[in-house]
Enzyme design. Structure first.
Site, PDB file in Angstrom:
ATOM      1  N   CYS A 120      20.153  21.507 -88.691  1.00 42.18           N
ATOM      2  CA  CYS A 120      18.692  21.197 -89.161  1.00 42.18           C
ATOM      3  C   CYS A 120      18.415  21.468 -90.752  1.00 42.18           C
ATOM      4  O   CYS A 120      18.392  20.506 -91.828  1.00 42.18           O
ATOM      5  CB  CYS A 120      17.528  21.713 -88.312  1.00 42.18           C
ATOM      6  SG  CYS A 120      17.589  21.320 -86.743  1.00 42.18           S
TER       7      CYS A 120
HETATM    8  C1  UGA Z   1      15.548  25.414 -87.767  1.00 47.33           C
HETATM    9  C2  UGA Z   1      13.775  25.837 -87.808  1.00 47.33           C
HETATM   10  O1  UGA Z   1      13.860  27.052 -87.932  1.00 47.33           O
HETATM   11  C3  UGA Z   1      13.095  25.154 -86.884  1.00 47.33           C
HETATM   12  O2  UGA Z   1      11.747  25.533 -87.036  1.00 47.33           O
HETATM   13  C4  UGA Z   1      13.247  23.473 -86.730  1.00 47.33           C
HETATM   14  O3  UGA Z   1      12.673  23.078 -85.800  1.00 47.33           O
HETATM   15  C5  UGA Z   1      14.969  23.341 -86.745  1.00 47.33           C
HETATM   16  O4  UGA Z   1      15.483  23.909 -87.561  1.00 47.33           O
HETATM   17  C6  UGA Z   1      14.984  21.844 -86.631  1.00 47.33           C
HETATM   18  O5  UGA Z   1      14.626  21.186 -87.540  1.00 47.33           O
HETATM   19  O6  UGA Z   1      15.250  21.291 -85.633  1.00 47.33           O
HETATM   20  P1  UGA Z   1      17.412  26.048 -86.433  1.00 47.33           P
HETATM   21  O7  UGA Z   1      18.250  25.125 -86.899  1.00 47.33           O
HETATM   22  O8  UGA Z   1      17.549  26.284 -84.655  1.00 47.33           O
HETATM   23  O9  UGA Z   1      16.061  25.886 -86.725  1.00 47.33           O
HETATM   24  O10 UGA Z   1      17.899  27.604 -87.012  1.00 47.33           O
HETATM   25  P2  UGA Z   1      17.205  28.687 -87.765  1.00 47.33           P
HETATM   26  O11 UGA Z   1      16.772  29.771 -86.948  1.00 47.33           O
HETATM   27  O12 UGA Z   1      16.232  28.362 -88.741  1.00 47.33           O
HETATM   28  O13 UGA Z   1      18.576  29.335 -88.465  1.00 47.33           O
HETATM   29  C7  UGA Z   1      19.056  28.323 -89.532  1.00 47.33           C
HETATM   30  C8  UGA Z   1      19.961  29.368 -90.460  1.00 47.33           C
HETATM   31  O14 UGA Z   1      19.711  30.225 -91.213  1.00 47.33           O
HETATM   32  C9  UGA Z   1      21.084  30.077 -89.595  1.00 47.33           C
HETATM   33  O15 UGA Z   1      22.391  29.747 -90.308  1.00 47.33           O
HETATM   34  C10 UGA Z   1      20.812  31.561 -89.757  1.00 47.33           C
HETATM   35  O16 UGA Z   1      21.691  32.266 -89.549  1.00 47.33           O
HETATM   36  C11 UGA Z   1      20.014  31.641 -91.153  1.00 47.33           C
HETATM   37  N1  UGA Z   1      19.018  32.515 -91.514  1.00 47.33           N
HETATM   38  C12 UGA Z   1      17.854  32.520 -90.607  1.00 47.33           C
HETATM   39  C13 UGA Z   1      19.340  33.451 -92.284  1.00 47.33           C
HETATM   40  O17 UGA Z   1      20.618  33.492 -93.115  1.00 47.33           O
HETATM   41  N2  UGA Z   1      18.462  34.221 -92.657  1.00 47.33           N
HETATM   42  C14 UGA Z   1      17.303  34.417 -92.084  1.00 47.33           C
HETATM   43  O18 UGA Z   1      16.375  35.187 -92.423  1.00 47.33           O
HETATM   44  C15 UGA Z   1      16.934  33.438 -90.991  1.00 47.33           C
END
Ligand code: UGA
Length: 437
Positions: free
Chosen positions: A267
């Site tokens: 996403c």
């Molecule tokens: C993301 C959004 O958080 C959701 O709210 C949204 O509904 C979803 O996309 C979507 O559009 O369907 P998601 O893709 O499941 O959710 O993953 P995240 O938890 O957002 O993580 C994304 C990336 O960011 C991962 O690689 C994670 O490791 C990284 N991340 C996240 C960090 O490097 N640091 C952080 O503090 C948080």
């Protein structure tokens, strides 16, 4: 009341399972026959905590899974949760959702009820009015707002927490015209989530809200990653103490300030690209969004540069990657940063061994026999010269000197600072941590 959910990916299958487990009369529809068969037998096609348990409860309650779209006939509510991937230029590819809209439209023709169609798929502003609505009307020969309702209903669930987020969303957005269908939709959601704020707005704003959310989350991550790179140049500095303190400021908030190798997944990278592309079409130069993306793409250089600094020439070196899933508690490797890193190392002729508690099968589908797949962490580290912790799986917190003892050169690059507090007899580097001189 009968509800159909069209598209059984993370969002659709979570919604299908949660609503069915609550006792709603649900039909989950997907064009993939094999997938439908699996789901009907209570097996999730992907790993997601609590999903199978919820799905099984739903199936016991009479949940029906099918590849037959004509089952939407006589449904009161239709949730469309098909994918909206990116095309080769990074712009949004609407072909799947357009096709779904046209099939739904054709089936609406004979629908005796006046259903409400909720579009949960992420689409760029204008898509509902310019594409989906006319496709539905032309194919059904019916009028939106009169014969059926059409509502933008973006989804905010996070993979690895999909069931919980579906049960307890932080907000519900309903975008569309103020018709009787909107009133009915609001009533449905108030009953389903009595304590959740409901934002009623128009289509284009609802569509934009989704991009606003995801691009802000990406911005937070790139911000902390940029700071973490600066911290690495200050001996003794620790990005986590900085993030923790920033998070205590209620204007900032503590979530999504976990520095690492960059954001991945199906996403954030895709939605950032789509928004950048869309901004350009509107005539706005997306300076900030471009920078967020650039920081993210360059973040991997941190890791490559540490390995180059320690090894000089990388060709023939043995490096272990711990974690290929884009985040813990999923087997999803779509746009995973770890996969990018492996590709970069393979280009430099590095010998790669990987470990992941859930994502080995998906990783093998990409790399085949180009890399080694270890069954245990110990096996992954044996005879390795360098290990990079990419995904924050709980299992990796337990790593200690005993696990590292069979490495031939003990270089540890900890992208998630999981081992910071341990006394380790290794050459330890962490993203966001300035090494003491
Ligand atoms: C993301 C959004 O958080 C959701 O709210 C949204 O509904 C979803 O996309 C979507 O559009 O369907 P998601 O893709 O499941 O959710 O993953 P995240 O938890 O957002 O993580 C994304 C990336 O960011 C991962 O690689 C994670 O490791 C990284 N991340 C996240 C960090 O490097 N640091 C952080 O503090 C948080």
């Amino acid at each position: 009341m009968k509800i159909a959910i069209i598209g059984l990916g993370f969002v659709g299958l979570s919604l299908t399972s949660v609503l069915a487990s609550k006792g709603f009369n649900i039909v989950g529809i997907d064009i993939d026959k094999e997938k439908c068969k699996k789901i009907s037998n209570g097996i999730s096609p992907f790993y997601e905590p609590d999903l199978e348990k919820t799905l099984k409860k739903g199936l016991k309650n009479g949940l029906k899974i099918s590849d037959d779209i004509s089952l939407i006939k006589n449904c009161d509510l239709l949730f469309v949760t098909v994918g909206t991937p990116q095309d080769t230029n990074g712009a949004i590819d609407l072909s799947i959702i357009k096709k779904a809209a046209s099939t739904i439209g054709k089936n609406l023709k004979e629908n005796k009820k006046q259903p409400i169609i909720f579009i949960k798929s992420t689409v760029i502003p204008g898509t509902m009015k310019n594409d989906i609505l006319p496709i539905l009307e032309n194919n059904s020969k019916k009028k939106a707002g009169k014969d059926f309702g059409l509502i933008s209903n973006p989804e905010f669930l996070q993979e690895s927490n999909a069931i919980n987020d579906t049960k307890f969303p932080h907000a519900i957005v309903l975008g569309g015209y103020q018709t009787r269908f909107m009133k009915k939709a609001k009533k449905f959601f108030v009953k389903l989530h009595p304590n959740t704020p409901i934002i009623i707005t128009n289509h284009q704003t609802a569509e934009m809200i989704k991009y606003a959310n995801n691009s802000f989350l990406a911005t937070k991550i790139s911000f902390i990653n940029q700071l973490s790179n600066i911290c690495q140049k200050i001996p003794g500095a620790n990005v986590d103490d900085i993030a923790k303190t920033m998070g205590l400021d209620p204007r900032i908030g503590g979530l999504f300030l976990n520095a690492g190798p960059g954001y991945g997944g199906s996403c954030l990278p895709k939605d950032m690209k789509a928004l950048i592309n869309f901004a350009k079409i509107t005539g706005i130069k997306p300076v900030l969004l471009n920078a967020v993306e650039e920081v993210n793409i360059k973040q991997l250089d941190q890791i490559i540069s540490i390995t180059k600094q320690r090894f000089g020439e990388l060709s023939g070196k043995r490096i272990t990657i711990l974690g290929t899933a884009f985040k813990p508690n999923t087997d999803d490797i779509r746009d995973s940063i770890a996969i990018e890193l492996i590709k970069k190392f393979l280009n430099r002729k590095v010998e790669i061994t990987i470990h992941d508690p859930q994502a080995i099968k998906n990783t093998r589908n990409i790399f085949g026999d180009k890399i080694r797949y270890a069954k245990s962490i110990r096996d992954a580290l044996s005879k390795s010269q360098c290990v990079v912790i990419m995904t924050q799986w709980k299992q990796y917190e337990k790593l200690n000197n005993n696990e590292f003892k069979n490495m031939t050169k003990k270089i540890v690059i900890d992208c998630r600072r999981m081992l910071v507090k341990k006394q380790l007899d290794v050459d330890y580097y962490a993203i966001g941590l300035g090494r003491e001189k």
